[in-house]
Design an enzyme around this catalytic site. Structure first.
Site, PDB file in Angstrom:
ATOM      1  CD  GLU A  79     -57.319 -42.335 -33.265  1.00  0.00           C
ATOM      2  OE1 GLU A  79     -57.669 -42.965 -34.282  1.00  0.00           O
ATOM      3  OE2 GLU A  79     -58.115 -42.020 -32.335  1.00  0.00           O
ATOM      4  CG  PHE A 120     -65.322 -41.044 -45.263  1.00  0.00           C
ATOM      5  CD1 PHE A 120     -66.363 -40.885 -44.372  1.00  0.00           C
ATOM      6  CD2 PHE A 120     -64.413 -42.070 -45.060  1.00  0.00           C
ATOM      7  CE1 PHE A 120     -66.514 -41.744 -43.288  1.00  0.00           C
ATOM      8  CE2 PHE A 120     -64.554 -42.934 -43.987  1.00  0.00           C
ATOM      9  CZ  PHE A 120     -65.610 -42.780 -43.096  1.00  0.00           C
ATOM     10  CG  MET A 150     -56.159 -29.270  -7.762  1.00  0.00           C
ATOM     11  SD  MET A 150     -55.205 -29.136  -6.220  1.00  0.00           S
ATOM     12  CE  MET A 150     -53.767 -30.122  -6.627  1.00  0.00           C
TER      13      MET A 150
END
Length: 584
Positions: free
Chosen positions: A52, A114, A482
């Site tokens: 997601e 749930f 970096m």
């Protein structure tokens, strides 16, 4: 069409009415009714992601490259919480995103059911606004309002949380034209008195600079056109934040390059030494300002922004103008022309002489090699070989991101997608998928580092499934580049956890995903490898083995002012010191 329908169908109808053609998402129990409706229609393409977080970054890439809102569909609980990083990224960079999340049925909310989570509570700090819809009759109206809020004023992400029983229930559909949105109508026009004051300053300034940001791009193509007219008509030098690249063309006569922590020497010194700073659609981010007490100490500052909360939030300005960038620039040019289109030509001429003197120092200088690929050289060759193509660039986060901003040139807006405010590693690969979905015929390249790319590498599966020819250009230094650079320069060369001992073989990884990969390590083979990547008609991973300990310069250390920069090459540093700048 009957106006009575289930909530699930309302979602699809609302998306259709909002002009949505693509949704990025991942199914789960709490959104199965909506997925069932998606299955039964052909107007909206659903892109099945692998995570997601990737879905939201894809929607960001889609939105940033099109100017239209990106749309995400996720399930409850972990589906929604996995979207939080992308939501925060979009909030900081002002990207319009609409996330639709499933929720447990209304009668189960608060029972720790749930895959239940307090999605509205969790996402309140990282969205522009969010809603929990408990009434099917209000669902379509809420979705329409969500699109309005996401795209009006300063753009940003919004979330609509939809319980499962609301999706099953039936009620009357409400069309966008029936929704009242007057409660949120940000001011677009600027105050004419403040604009006239700014025009007076433009007429008098001896050392002006236009400081532009992502707000110009968010305002649309007209804003970019008006910005170009303002810069070219006045002859003022212009610089940009990381998020604003492309709003003014890199080939334009007034362009100084990017400013800020890894900005160009001439851009940073011009910001430091100007007498009039005109901030157009930027937010005085700390990567730009450095030490606040020493930020451009001698300048009068104007700030044009549609978000009133951004004005005087970090830097106190002398001329605040709240309004849409395109609208305000139009007003500004109208007043300036009506008063005779005047500038201080003598002062401006001397200012450009000073800037050209700074520019001759070539702060992007690096020592190239015949035996190992320097990352700067890799990006210079990528620029040269792709500059005439219909090209979109995304990046991950780190050294490669800054080198890409320095060495790749953008003459149009919406061609540069990167994570600015949040600095989200793992952004670039999914963002490139979203851009390619929006522009299927374009050349889409993700400039990546090996460490960042691994964070969302699973989205190569999405690229392969949807036959999206995204190009992954990995600058592989086997380091967290970096982090390693900061440890070298600021932490006594104590390299704590900034290297990778077990990187995958990226070529074999490409083959495992079902696409094409190649590796290049010799500078003389680089052009051919880039050409091979571009010529391949599917997803491609190019593993570019680069110098492991190259540092990204210029660099303003955190908390330092613009005139205290770290410069890479010793000869360049000596030359610049002779000019009177302070180098750390």
């Amino acid at each position: 069409m009957s106006r009575m329908m289930t909530g699930a169908r309302m979602v699809v109808e609302a998306l259709r009415d909002q002009g949505v053609d693509t949704v990025f998402g991942y199914p789960g129990g709490a959104v199965l009714p909506i997925y069932d409706e998606i299955f039964q229609q052909n107007d909206i393409t659903h892109v099945l992601v692998r995570h997601e977080q990737g879905a939201v970054h894809m929607a960001e890439g889609y939105a940033r490259s099109t100017g239209k809102p990106g749309v995400v569909l996720v399930t409850s609980g972990p589906g929604a919480t996995n979207a939080v990083t992308g939501l925060t990224d979009a909030l900081l960079d002002s990207i319009p995103i609409v996330v639709l999340s499933g929720q447990v049925p209304t009668f189960m909310i608060g029972t720790d059911g749930f895959q239940e989570a307090d999605t509205v509570g969790i996402t309140r700090p990282c969205t522009k606004h969010n809603w929990l819809v408990k009434d099917t009759g209000k669902l379509a109206e809420t979705i329409h309002k969500a699109f309005h809020v996401a795209t009006s004023g300063r753009p940003g992400p919004v979330l609509v949380d939809i319980p499962k029983d609301v999706q099953f229930a039936t009620d009357e559909y409400v069309a966008p034209t029936e929704v009242e949105t007057s409660r949120y109508q940000p001011e677009r026009k600027g105050d004419i008195g403040a604009i006239t004051r700014l025009v007076e300053l433009i007429e008098q300034a001896e050392r002006p600079i236009l400081y532009t940001g992502g707000g110009v791009i968010n305002s649309g193509n007209e804003a970019s056109r008006l910005l170009r007219e303002l810069a070219d008509s006045t002859g003022f030098p212009i610089t940009s934040t990381l998020m604003g690249l492309g709003a003014y063309p890199a080939s334009g006569k007034g362009w100084l390059g990017m400013l800020g922590m890894h900005g160009l020497y001439e851009a940073n010194l011009a910001m430091h030494g100007c007498d009039l700073m005109i901030n157009i659609g930027a937010r005085f981010d700390d990567r730009i300002t450095g030490r606040l007490a020493d930020f451009s100490p001698g300048s009068i500052k104007a700030h044009i922004d549609i978000d009133p909360s951004s004005i005087n939030k970090v830097i106190q300005v002398d001329v605040p103008i709240v309004g849409d960038v395109a609208s305000v620039l139009g007003q500004l040019l109208e007043v300036w022309k009506a008063r005779g289109s005047k500038v201080n030509k003598a002062g401006l001429g001397k200012w450009w002489e000073q800037i050209e003197g700074w520019r001759t120092k070539n702060s992007l200088f690096y020592r190239n090699s015949d035996t190992i690929i320097k990352p700067q050289y890799a990006l210079q060759r990528l620029q040269e070989l792709t500059k005439d193509r219909d090209r979109y660039i995304t990046t991950e986060v780190g050294q490669h991101q800054m080198w890409a901003a320095q060495f790749l040139h953008f003459d149009e807006p919406n061609r540069w997608m990167t994570s600015g405010g949040l600095g989200t590693m793992g952004y670039g690969l999914p963002a490139s998928v979203g851009v390619q979905m929006a522009h299927p015929e374009a050349l889409v390249i993700n400039v990546a580092g090996d460490a960042s790319w691994l964070m969302n590498m699973q989205e190569m599966g999405t690229a392969v499934q949807f036959r999206l020819p995204v190009k992954q250009f990995i600058l592989n230094n086997e380091r967290l580049g970096m982090v390693r650079q900061w440890q070298q320069l600021l932490h006594g060369e104590r390299y704590s956890q900034s290297w990778s001992d077990s990187l995958p073989d990226f070529v074999k990884l490409a083959e495992a995903f079902g696409c094409k990969g190649a590796q290049v390590r010799d500078p003389k083979d680089l052009d051919a490898a880039i050409q091979q990547m571009m010529d391949y008609d599917g997803p491609f991973i190019l593993d570019v083995l680069v110098e492991k300990h190259e540092n990204c310069f210029p660099m303003i250390p955190s908390g330092k002012p613009h005139n205290e920069m770290l410069l890479g090459d010793a000869e360049t540093q000596d030359a610049i010191k002779a000019e009177g700048a302070v180098l750390v």
